[in-house]
Enzyme design. Sequence first.
Site, mmCIF file in Angstrom:
data_model
loop_
_atom_site.group_PDB
_atom_site.id
_atom_site.type_symbol
_atom_site.label_atom_id
_atom_site.label_comp_id
_atom_site.label_asym_id
_atom_site.label_seq_id
_atom_site.Cartn_x
_atom_site.Cartn_y
_atom_site.Cartn_z
ATOM 1 N N CYS A 114 23.219 93.978 44.872
ATOM 2 C CA CYS A 114 22.235 93.259 44.609
ATOM 3 C C CYS A 114 20.331 93.506 45.164
ATOM 4 O O CYS A 114 19.579 93.305 45.177
ATOM 5 C CB CYS A 114 22.091 91.617 45.865
ATOM 6 N N HIS A 259 16.192 88.939 48.237
ATOM 7 C CA HIS A 259 17.073 88.354 47.835
ATOM 8 C C HIS A 259 17.484 87.374 48.063
ATOM 9 O O HIS A 259 18.358 86.968 48.947
ATOM 10 C CB HIS A 259 17.989 89.796 47.867
ATOM 11 N N ASN A 289 22.813 83.058 42.984
ATOM 12 C CA ASN A 289 22.402 84.851 43.438
ATOM 13 C C ASN A 289 22.687 84.992 42.184
ATOM 14 O O ASN A 289 23.687 85.320 40.863
ATOM 15 C CB ASN A 289 23.208 85.265 44.137
HETATM 16 N N1 COA Z 1 33.674 74.264 47.234
HETATM 17 C C1 COA Z 1 34.750 73.561 48.608
HETATM 18 N N2 COA Z 1 34.606 74.505 48.987
HETATM 19 C C2 COA Z 1 35.067 75.551 49.503
HETATM 20 C C3 COA Z 1 34.301 76.390 48.654
HETATM 21 C C4 COA Z 1 34.061 75.124 47.228
HETATM 22 N N3 COA Z 1 33.133 76.150 46.247
HETATM 23 N N4 COA Z 1 34.687 77.763 48.852
HETATM 24 C C5 COA Z 1 34.693 77.476 49.482
HETATM 25 N N5 COA Z 1 35.101 76.666 50.348
HETATM 26 C C6 COA Z 1 36.146 75.848 51.540
HETATM 27 C C7 COA Z 1 36.821 76.651 51.681
HETATM 28 O O1 COA Z 1 38.180 77.241 51.614
HETATM 29 C C8 COA Z 1 37.673 77.500 53.544
HETATM 30 O O2 COA Z 1 38.229 75.451 53.680
HETATM 31 P P1 COA Z 1 39.205 76.124 54.817
HETATM 32 O O3 COA Z 1 38.291 75.216 56.182
HETATM 33 O O4 COA Z 1 40.165 74.754 54.888
HETATM 34 O O5 COA Z 1 39.204 76.905 55.038
HETATM 35 C C9 COA Z 1 35.851 75.817 54.083
HETATM 36 O O6 COA Z 1 35.199 75.601 52.497
HETATM 37 C C10 COA Z 1 34.988 76.960 54.317
HETATM 38 O O7 COA Z 1 35.380 77.912 54.089
HETATM 39 P P2 COA Z 1 34.379 79.439 54.322
HETATM 40 O O8 COA Z 1 34.430 81.132 53.213
HETATM 41 O O9 COA Z 1 34.489 79.801 55.226
HETATM 42 O O10 COA Z 1 32.935 78.875 53.862
HETATM 43 P P3 COA Z 1 31.212 79.495 54.139
HETATM 44 O O11 COA Z 1 30.651 78.519 55.013
HETATM 45 O O12 COA Z 1 31.426 80.655 55.230
HETATM 46 O O13 COA Z 1 30.746 79.688 52.808
HETATM 47 C C11 COA Z 1 30.047 81.290 51.450
HETATM 48 C C12 COA Z 1 30.856 80.452 52.348
HETATM 49 C C13 COA Z 1 30.502 82.078 50.559
HETATM 50 C C14 COA Z 1 28.524 80.259 51.009
HETATM 51 C C15 COA Z 1 29.152 82.128 52.499
HETATM 52 O O14 COA Z 1 29.966 82.558 53.326
HETATM 53 C C16 COA Z 1 28.449 83.078 52.048
HETATM 54 O O15 COA Z 1 26.994 82.653 51.255
HETATM 55 N N6 COA Z 1 28.359 84.225 52.230
HETATM 56 C C17 COA Z 1 28.159 85.377 51.942
HETATM 57 C C18 COA Z 1 27.435 85.603 50.480
HETATM 58 C C19 COA Z 1 26.445 85.967 49.765
HETATM 59 O O16 COA Z 1 25.768 86.327 49.914
HETATM 60 N N7 COA Z 1 27.354 86.885 49.237
HETATM 61 C C20 COA Z 1 26.049 87.762 48.259
HETATM 62 C C21 COA Z 1 25.229 88.493 48.344
HETATM 63 S S1 COA Z 1 24.305 89.394 47.804
#
Ligand code: COA
Length: 332
Positions: A114, A259, A289
Amino acid sequence: MQYSKIVGIGHHVPERVVTNDELSTMMDTNNEWIIERTGIEERRWIDPAKDTVANMAAKASRMAFERAGVTAEDIDFIVFATITSDYYFPGSGVLLQRELGLESIPAMDIKNACSGFIYALSTADQFIRTGMYKNVLVIGAEIQSTALDLTTRGRGTAVIFGDGAGAAVLQPSDELGILSTHLHSDGRFAEELYVKDPGSSRPHEERQPEQILDTSGFKVYMNGNLVFKHAVVRFMEVINEALTANNMSKEDIDLLIPHQANLRISNYIQQKMQLGDDKVYNNIMRYGNTTAGSIPIAMSEAFDEGKIKPGDTVCMAAFGSGFTWASALLKW
Ligand code: COA
């Protein structure tokens, strides 16, 4: 003093629109969850029968050439940022060179995820400042859709990433242009956001296609929570680093192009810096993304919409796999 300046910016995204509802037919997810956690409404996926990283980059380049008033023949150096090159090797830089009908000019590939576009921009900037090249084509392009796990197991990453390409033409300028670039990495976190295979460190016998029973290593793995926590800290740090290096404050920024990792990350930065809505450009809603593609695609659309004008101070910042993070401050 010699500066380098972006004289043309362009982008290309594949035609196929994939909505959150379409994803919910492939895995256990839903539109509300995706919008609430990421801000993404839809993304573009390639048609593998016709789209490649290099040909999307060529389309973005042609838009940048037109805006810059140059032709492909004017380009004397290509810096190509991608982590999803069309082949394992060579990189997509030479494929773009071929696609543009160019021969013998250098093409360099940069694999910093990224942060890749800012790393590429910084590289081009150094070559222009030293007088070595005069028309540098800087690319950020990515096909993420083919490495996503489209089952419920992969829903944490599958809903986030998309495909697309952006291109910028840089030329030397006596006027202010790129003011400074700031690059960082911390390899302790390499395995927190990565695609493991086809990794060269696998033992020879495990590298035989018929031996690869577990193909999960070919899919994106991301520790989303950890990435999020580091991203919000590093984004702020590296933006402030750029402002401090140029004796500027946040009030001097006309447009911040973060980004497009997650709308919540962009909103957090905007709120921390107390920037108005017109000072931060986001298009993650439409494209997800697109890794190295995200900043130049956003910059090209912001330019289209008249949100970047001559003389504006534009700040770009990125964070991603590696971990790597970077910023650039420029006068348009
Ligand atoms: N749809 C529905 N539920 C989902 C899901 C989806 N696509 N993905 C994960 N979940 C669920 C998980 O299983 C979890 O369930 P549980 O509570 O029963 O275990 C719940 O949602 C919360 O998951 P979590 O991973 O804690 O969610 P979050 O709020 O951290 O969001 C991301 C996940 C990936 C969106 C977030 O962590 C994020 O954006 N991180 C940074 C990503 C990023 O910037 N990446 C690129 C860097 S360049």
